[in-house]
Scaffold this motif. Sequence first.
Motif, PDB file in Angstrom:
ATOM      1  N   MET A   1      -2.426  -7.666  73.714  1.00  0.00           N
ATOM      2  CA  MET A   1      -1.310  -6.616  73.608  1.00  0.00           C
ATOM      3  C   MET A   1      -1.484  -6.063  72.133  1.00  0.00           C
ATOM      4  O   MET A   1      -1.846  -6.953  71.130  1.00  0.00           O
ATOM      5  N   ILE A   2      -1.521  -4.814  72.330  1.00  0.00           N
ATOM      6  CA  ILE A   2      -1.998  -3.976  71.057  1.00  0.00           C
ATOM      7  C   ILE A   2      -0.638  -3.690  70.469  1.00  0.00           C
ATOM      8  O   ILE A   2       0.279  -2.941  71.113  1.00  0.00           O
ATOM      9  N   LYS A   3      -0.362  -4.010  69.020  1.00  0.00           N
ATOM     10  CA  LYS A   3       0.842  -3.624  68.586  1.00  0.00           C
ATOM     11  C   LYS A   3       0.728  -2.421  67.708  1.00  0.00           C
ATOM     12  O   LYS A   3      -0.117  -2.294  66.955  1.00  0.00           O
ATOM     13  N   VAL A   4       1.622  -1.236  67.796  1.00  0.00           N
ATOM     14  CA  VAL A   4       1.520  -0.109  67.148  1.00  0.00           C
ATOM     15  C   VAL A   4       2.772   0.434  66.517  1.00  0.00           C
ATOM     16  O   VAL A   4       3.721  -0.075  67.193  1.00  0.00           O
ATOM     17  N   ALA A   5       3.008   1.140  65.600  1.00  0.00           N
ATOM     18  CA  ALA A   5       4.180   1.865  65.018  1.00  0.00           C
ATOM     19  C   ALA A   5       3.829   3.183  64.952  1.00  0.00           C
ATOM     20  O   ALA A   5       2.670   3.569  64.595  1.00  0.00           O
ATOM     21  N   ALA A   6       4.847   3.978  65.313  1.00  0.00           N
ATOM     22  CA  ALA A   6       4.696   5.460  65.366  1.00  0.00           C
ATOM     23  C   ALA A   6       6.115   6.155  64.705  1.00  0.00           C
ATOM     24  O   ALA A   6       6.989   5.574  64.953  1.00  0.00           O
ATOM     25  N   ALA A   7       5.811   7.481  64.007  1.00  0.00           N
ATOM     26  CA  ALA A   7       6.845   8.011  63.329  1.00  0.00           C
ATOM     27  C   ALA A   7       7.464   9.331  64.056  1.00  0.00           C
ATOM     28  O   ALA A   7       6.443  10.080  64.794  1.00  0.00           O
ATOM     29  N   VAL A   8       8.659   9.221  64.368  1.00  0.00           N
ATOM     30  CA  VAL A   8       9.207  10.560  64.941  1.00  0.00           C
ATOM     31  C   VAL A   8       9.608  11.331  64.023  1.00  0.00           C
ATOM     32  O   VAL A   8      10.655  10.965  63.502  1.00  0.00           O
ATOM     33  N   ILE A   9       8.737  12.545  63.486  1.00  0.00           N
ATOM     34  CA  ILE A   9       9.124  13.245  62.490  1.00  0.00           C
ATOM     35  C   ILE A   9      10.038  14.587  63.069  1.00  0.00           C
ATOM     36  O   ILE A   9       9.158  15.492  63.788  1.00  0.00           O
TER      37      ILE A   9
END
Length: 86
Positions: A1-9
Amino acid sequence: MIKVAAAVIVSDGKILAAKRKNERLGGGFWEFPGGKLEPGETPKQACQREVAEELGDQCEVLERIEVSRHFTTPYGELEIDFFGPN
């Protein structure tokens, strides 16, 4: 499993997203600023680091957005934490 964080700007009713270059894996798809977590990093810390690296700006990460977090892609299973305005 690849763990990712993303910003909703969000600014002036517009959402920031970038289209991946066609020659890259996932080329042609749109994505939010963000990326993979580094060892020992929380999703919130990764989101702040990635925004600084990609956009050259510091950001205040607000709250995790409650959405579906697990995705199956051609390059693996992703677990994404989305952060944005509350």
